[in-house]
Each structure stands twice: as C-alpha cells, then as structure tokens.
Design a protein around this motif. Structure first.
Motif, mmCIF file in Angstrom:
data_model
loop_
_atom_site.group_PDB
_atom_site.id
_atom_site.type_symbol
_atom_site.label_atom_id
_atom_site.label_comp_id
_atom_site.label_asym_id
_atom_site.label_seq_id
_atom_site.Cartn_x
_atom_site.Cartn_y
_atom_site.Cartn_z
ATOM 1 N N VAL A 1 9.597 -5.062 7.721
ATOM 2 C CA VAL A 1 9.034 -4.090 8.704
ATOM 3 C C VAL A 1 7.740 -3.761 8.778
ATOM 4 C CG1 VAL A 1 9.540 -1.761 9.176
ATOM 5 C CG2 VAL A 1 11.363 -2.866 8.442
ATOM 6 N N ALA A 2 7.099 -3.597 7.576
ATOM 7 C CA ALA A 2 5.819 -3.368 7.384
ATOM 8 C C ALA A 2 4.768 -4.658 8.140
ATOM 9 C CB ALA A 2 5.376 -2.838 5.858
ATOM 10 N N PRO B 1 2.691 -6.783 -5.789
ATOM 11 C CA PRO B 1 1.446 -7.712 -5.266
ATOM 12 C C PRO B 1 1.707 -7.817 -3.529
ATOM 13 C CG PRO B 1 2.185 -8.541 -7.071
ATOM 14 C CD PRO B 1 3.360 -7.393 -6.995
ATOM 15 N N ASP B 2 2.939 -8.162 -3.372
ATOM 16 C CA ASP B 2 3.467 -8.040 -1.870
ATOM 17 C C ASP B 2 3.189 -6.974 -0.883
ATOM 18 O OD1 ASP B 2 4.214 -10.949 -2.015
ATOM 19 O OD2 ASP B 2 6.497 -10.211 -2.657
ATOM 20 N N ALA B 3 3.347 -5.798 -1.724
ATOM 21 C CA ALA B 3 3.098 -4.534 -0.711
ATOM 22 C C ALA B 3 1.879 -4.387 -0.525
ATOM 23 C CB ALA B 3 3.793 -3.399 -1.766
ATOM 24 N N PHE B 4 0.941 -4.768 -1.641
ATOM 25 C CA PHE B 4 -0.550 -4.408 -1.155
ATOM 26 C C PHE B 4 -1.036 -5.601 -0.078
ATOM 27 C CE2 PHE B 4 0.170 -1.694 -4.858
ATOM 28 C CZ PHE B 4 -0.574 -0.450 -4.299
ATOM 29 N N GLU B 5 -0.394 -6.742 -0.002
ATOM 30 C CA GLU B 5 -0.740 -7.764 0.833
ATOM 31 C C GLU B 5 -0.597 -7.362 2.379
ATOM 32 O OE1 GLU B 5 -1.927 -10.731 0.821
ATOM 33 O OE2 GLU B 5 -2.521 -10.508 -1.324
ATOM 34 N N VAL B 6 0.312 -6.212 2.534
ATOM 35 C CA VAL B 6 0.503 -5.721 3.748
ATOM 36 C C VAL B 6 -0.446 -4.437 3.894
ATOM 37 C CG1 VAL B 6 2.520 -7.032 4.353
ATOM 38 C CG2 VAL B 6 2.590 -4.709 3.284
ATOM 39 N N GLU B 7 -1.286 -3.986 2.951
ATOM 40 C CA GLU B 7 -2.120 -2.808 3.159
ATOM 41 C C GLU B 7 -1.584 -1.547 2.927
ATOM 42 O OE1 GLU B 7 -5.712 -3.011 3.649
ATOM 43 O OE2 GLU B 7 -5.465 -4.904 3.091
ATOM 44 N N ALA B 8 -0.501 -1.580 2.060
ATOM 45 C CA ALA B 8 0.220 -0.263 1.760
ATOM 46 C C ALA B 8 -0.731 0.697 1.066
ATOM 47 C CB ALA B 8 1.393 -0.709 0.972
ATOM 48 N N ALA B 9 -0.572 2.117 1.426
ATOM 49 C CA ALA B 9 -1.403 3.012 0.910
ATOM 50 C C ALA B 9 -1.124 3.298 -0.625
ATOM 51 C CB ALA B 9 -1.207 4.408 1.672
ATOM 52 N N ASP B 10 0.221 3.091 -0.760
ATOM 53 C CA ASP B 10 0.497 3.180 -2.194
ATOM 54 C C ASP B 10 2.008 2.662 -2.509
ATOM 55 O OD1 ASP B 10 0.495 4.181 -5.075
ATOM 56 O OD2 ASP B 10 -0.246 6.125 -4.560
ATOM 57 N N TYR B 11 2.568 2.685 -3.700
ATOM 58 C CA TYR B 11 3.673 2.010 -4.096
ATOM 59 C C TYR B 11 4.361 2.820 -5.323
ATOM 60 C CZ TYR B 11 6.347 -2.216 -6.058
ATOM 61 O OH TYR B 11 7.579 -2.781 -6.451
#
Length: 250
Positions: free
Chosen positions: A67-68, A90-100
């Motif tokens: 989705v992101a 790692p995948d979350a921050f590849e899509v420029e997430a603000a936080d996890y």
C-alpha cells in the motif's frame, strides 16, 4: 496548530481499538477513519486525504508495504508502520516511513512517532510553499547540498540540519525527521558552513547552537551538549571555551 488527520489501518479489531484509545491522549490529532484491509486502506486514503496513516504490515488482500509503495508521491501521507514483526523494518524505511512501531504499541513511542510525522508534514508543506515562490523571492533560499537516499539523491537545505557527526570517510547529517549519510571531509564541510548557523564543537562534530537544550559538566573542564533530539554531543577540549562563550555561559 492544525490537528493532524489520522487514518488507522489494522485487520485486528482489538489492535484498532487499542490504537484509537491511545490516540485519545495525544493532542491535536483527529481520527478520520479506519480500515481493515489493504484495499480498504487505499480507498480511505483517497477519500479522507489523511496527513498520517498508522499502517499495519500483514493484512489481507494487500500488505501495508505494498500500500505504501503504491501511493502517488504528490498526495502521499506520512506513514507509520505498526507490526508484530521486527524483520520488516528495513523494508519499511525503504518506502520512507516516518517511523516503525512494534506491537503492543507503547504510548511514549506512539507519541514520538506522531510528533516526528507532524514535523515531516510541516517541513514538506514549507518546502512546497518555497517551491511555489516567484524566482525573486526564491533566491533567498538557504544553501543546500545533494545527499544520497535509496534510489538516488535529494537536495537537503543546510537550515534543516540540526547537528553533524563524522563517521570514518562520511558524515551523518541529522535533521528533525531523519539522518542522511554524505561523503565529505569535515574540513571541506567546515568551509561550506556558516559558523553562525552550525558551530564546530569537536574535530568530528558540528551543532546548531539554538538547538542546544542543556550543558553537562563532566569534570576536568570538559562538557557535553544536550541537543533537542535527545542526543548528547561531546565537546572537544580545545573547543570548550568558545562553545561556552557562544552559549552565553563563559
């Protein structure tokens, strides 16, 4: 301050209720909707235009990561992933997430993530307003440098940098929302920077004086600076006198 419009996405009803309850104790937020699947999330994002999406990763139909990654850049909300699985980070921050955030979500981490998303949103809005200025006004923009990001490079305004630390052949440029790694020597960097904006406090560190929130006395004349983001920065012995004078503590 305008309320941050938030969409909650999770396929577990209990997790959604817990998240909604935690948000009741966070100021200046408005829950604009909920969704339980990836497709519902996309529909809600399109219809409610939230500022922030709290997005579960493992969901029916379409994962939160998909989705992101499929969101159009021009209307992209800030994303904070919420999951029970550390391996997706790692995948979350590849899509420029603000936080996890890991489940069960702690209130202090949620509040920190929301404030980070709020700052990112404000900076993006400011950048868009600046880009829309006539050229005569835009000529007063702050100096900037190109920095590496996944998939390419972006121009980073010097005014966004809060402090800098050396990391072998690179430097880490810390902003309110994220850190960037950049290949440059400290000597070359010092020649680029206005010392009134970013002051050298160690052979491997620069700080923005206005963001120093405290000074620790370490004994034997040594000090460390407490920064707004919580970092503690050691001051080199030869810089102590100048740093204290700049902070009005000499």
């Amino acid at each position: 301050m305008t309320a941050l419009r938030v969409l909650l996405v999770d396929d577990e009803p209990l997790a959604l209720r817990r998240l909604a309850t935690l948000f009741e104790d966070i100021d200046q937020v408005e829950i604009v909707g909920t969704a339980a699947t990836g497709h519902e999330a996309e529909a809600q994002i399109a219809s409610t235009r939230p500022d922030l999406v709290m997005l579960d990763i493992s969901m029916p139909q379409k994962s939160g990561l998909r989705v992101a990654s499929d969101l159009p850049d021009e209307e992209r909300p800030e994303i904070v992933f919420v999951t029970a699985f550390e391996e997706y980070a790692p995948d979350a921050f590849e899509v420029e997430a603000a936080d996890y955030l890991l489940k069960p979500v702690r209130f202090d981490r949620l509040r920190q993530a929301v404030e980070r998303a709020r700052r990112r949103r404000s900076q993006r809005d400011a950048a868009e307003r600046l880009a829309a200025m006539p050229q005569t006004e835009a000529s007063t923009r702050e100096e900037s440098i190109w920095v590496q990001v996944p998939g390419g490079q972006v121009r980073l305004a010097i005014g966004q940098i809060e402090w800098i630390e050396a990391a072998k052949d690179y430097v880490l440029l810390h902003t309110a929302t994220r850190s960037f790694i950049h290949r440059i020597s400290m000597t070359a960097l010092e020649q680029m920077l206005d010392p009134q904006e970013l002051m050298r406090v160690h052979r491997s560190t620069f700080v923005r004086p206005g963001l120093v929130t405290g000074v620790q006395r370490l004994g034997k004349g040594l000090i460390a600076l407490e920064m707004r983001d919580g970092a503690e920065v050691q001051v080199g012995p030869s810089y102590v006198k100048a740093v204290l004078a700049r902070l009005g503590l000499a």
